[in-house]
Design a protein around this motif. Structure first.
Motif, mmCIF file in Angstrom:
data_model
loop_
_atom_site.group_PDB
_atom_site.id
_atom_site.type_symbol
_atom_site.label_atom_id
_atom_site.label_comp_id
_atom_site.label_asym_id
_atom_site.label_seq_id
_atom_site.Cartn_x
_atom_site.Cartn_y
_atom_site.Cartn_z
ATOM 1 N N SER A 72 0.850 -1.186 0.000
ATOM 2 C CA SER A 72 0.000 0.000 0.000
ATOM 3 C C SER A 72 0.886 1.236 0.000
ATOM 4 C CB SER A 72 -0.892 0.006 1.238
ATOM 5 O OG SER A 72 -1.701 1.157 1.269
ATOM 6 N N PRO A 114 -0.125 3.854 4.889
ATOM 7 C CA PRO A 114 -0.882 3.070 5.871
ATOM 8 C C PRO A 114 -2.266 3.633 6.151
ATOM 9 C CG PRO A 114 0.747 4.413 6.991
ATOM 10 C CD PRO A 114 0.963 4.615 5.509
ATOM 11 N N ALA A 142 -5.598 1.506 7.055
ATOM 12 C CA ALA A 142 -5.484 0.488 8.104
ATOM 13 C C ALA A 142 -6.839 -0.023 8.564
ATOM 14 C CB ALA A 142 -4.688 1.042 9.285
ATOM 15 N N VAL A 195 0.908 -6.002 5.727
ATOM 16 C CA VAL A 195 0.875 -4.784 4.923
ATOM 17 C C VAL A 195 2.261 -4.152 4.938
ATOM 18 C CG1 VAL A 195 -0.163 -2.506 4.597
ATOM 19 C CG2 VAL A 195 -1.551 -4.386 5.505
ATOM 20 N N ALA A 199 3.932 -0.685 3.718
ATOM 21 C CA ALA A 199 3.517 0.650 3.292
ATOM 22 C C ALA A 199 4.686 1.623 3.394
ATOM 23 C CB ALA A 199 2.351 1.136 4.158
ATOM 24 N N LEU A 212 1.237 4.259 13.223
ATOM 25 C CA LEU A 212 1.717 3.582 12.014
ATOM 26 C C LEU A 212 2.705 4.476 11.263
ATOM 27 C CD1 LEU A 212 -1.579 1.948 10.661
ATOM 28 C CD2 LEU A 212 0.273 0.849 11.920
ATOM 29 N N TYR A 258 1.486 -2.798 14.599
ATOM 30 C CA TYR A 258 0.282 -3.607 14.428
ATOM 31 C C TYR A 258 -0.950 -2.726 14.495
ATOM 32 C CZ TYR A 258 3.181 -7.683 15.006
ATOM 33 O OH TYR A 258 4.134 -8.640 14.828
ATOM 34 N N TYR A 259 -1.911 -3.067 13.672
ATOM 35 C CA TYR A 259 -3.217 -2.413 13.729
ATOM 36 C C TYR A 259 -4.253 -3.527 13.755
ATOM 37 C CZ TYR A 259 -7.050 0.779 12.916
ATOM 38 O OH TYR A 259 -8.206 1.498 13.067
ATOM 39 N N PHE A 303 1.979 -4.466 10.155
ATOM 40 C CA PHE A 303 2.316 -3.468 9.147
ATOM 41 C C PHE A 303 3.811 -3.236 9.240
ATOM 42 C CE2 PHE A 303 -2.091 -2.456 9.166
ATOM 43 C CZ PHE A 303 -2.365 -1.598 8.113
ATOM 44 N N TYR A 304 4.458 -3.114 8.116
ATOM 45 C CA TYR A 304 5.814 -2.569 8.128
ATOM 46 C C TYR A 304 5.740 -1.290 7.309
ATOM 47 C CZ TYR A 304 10.683 -1.770 8.442
ATOM 48 O OH TYR A 304 11.872 -1.190 8.751
ATOM 49 N N VAL A 305 6.053 -0.169 7.969
ATOM 50 C CA VAL A 305 6.004 1.130 7.307
ATOM 51 C C VAL A 305 7.435 1.608 7.127
ATOM 52 C CG1 VAL A 305 5.071 3.464 7.364
ATOM 53 C CG2 VAL A 305 3.761 1.586 8.378
#
Length: 135
Positions: free
Chosen positions: A47, A50, A53, A64, A66, A92, A98-99, A104-106
Motif C-alpha cells: 500500500s 498506511p 489500516a 501490509v 507501506a 503507524l 500492528y493495527y 504493518f511494516y512502514v
C-alpha cells in the motif's frame, strides 16, 4: 500494478500480492484491489500509505507493507515523529507496528516530502525475507 492483485505459487505454497495506490490522492480502490482474492489465501498488501489500516483490518489481510510517511521525516531526538501525514498518525509512522492484529511494516524510505531535510529519522531501504509459517 495499481489496485490489482496476483497470485504467486511455488512448491505448493501461495501468496496473493495485493497492491493499493495512494489513498492520499484518492487513487486507491480497495474493492478492485481485493477482487478475486479470498481471506483463506495469504494476502500480502503493498500500500502506498498506511492510511487504509481500518479498511484493511475489516478485510482480514495478513501483512501490509507501506510507505508515504517517511517515518515522520522530522523527528525529535530518539526518533519520535513530530507530525505524521496519515490518519493513523504515530501508531503507524514507521517500522513494524500492528493495527488490530495485522502486522504493518512502514518504511521510512529514502526520500523527503515538502521540506528537503530529515532530522533524527535516517532514510532506509527495507529488506524483508518471507518464510512460510503457520496461521
Amino acid at each position: 500494478m495499481r489496485n490489482e492483485n496476483r497470485l504467486f505459487e511455488r512448491g505448493g505454497d501461495a501468496l496473493r500480492l495485493v497492491t493499493i495506490d495512494d489513498p492520499m490522492t484518492n487513487h486507491d480502490d480497495l474493492p478492485r484491489a481485493l477482487q478475486g482474492s479470498s481471506p483463506s489465501e495469504f494476502r500480502f498488501v503493498l500500500s502506498h500509505a498506511p492510511e487504509l489500516a481500518w479498511e484493511l483490518s475489516k478485510e482480514n489481510v495478513d501483512f501490509v507493507l507501506a510507505g508515504h510517511t517517511h517515518g515522520g521525516q522530522i523527528c525529535l531526538p530518539g526518533g519520535e515523529p513530530i507530525v505524521v501525514p496519515c490518519s493513523p498518525g504515530k501508531a503507524l509512522a514507521k517500522g513494524l507496528c500492528y493495527y488490530r492484529d495485522i502486522p504493518f511494516y512502514v518504511s521510512r524510505g529514502i526520500g523527503v516530502t515538502t521540506a528537503p531535510l530529515r532530522t533524527f529519522c535516517p532514510p532506509e531501504i527495507t529488506h524483508l525475507t518471507l518464510r512460510r509459517g503457520t496461521r
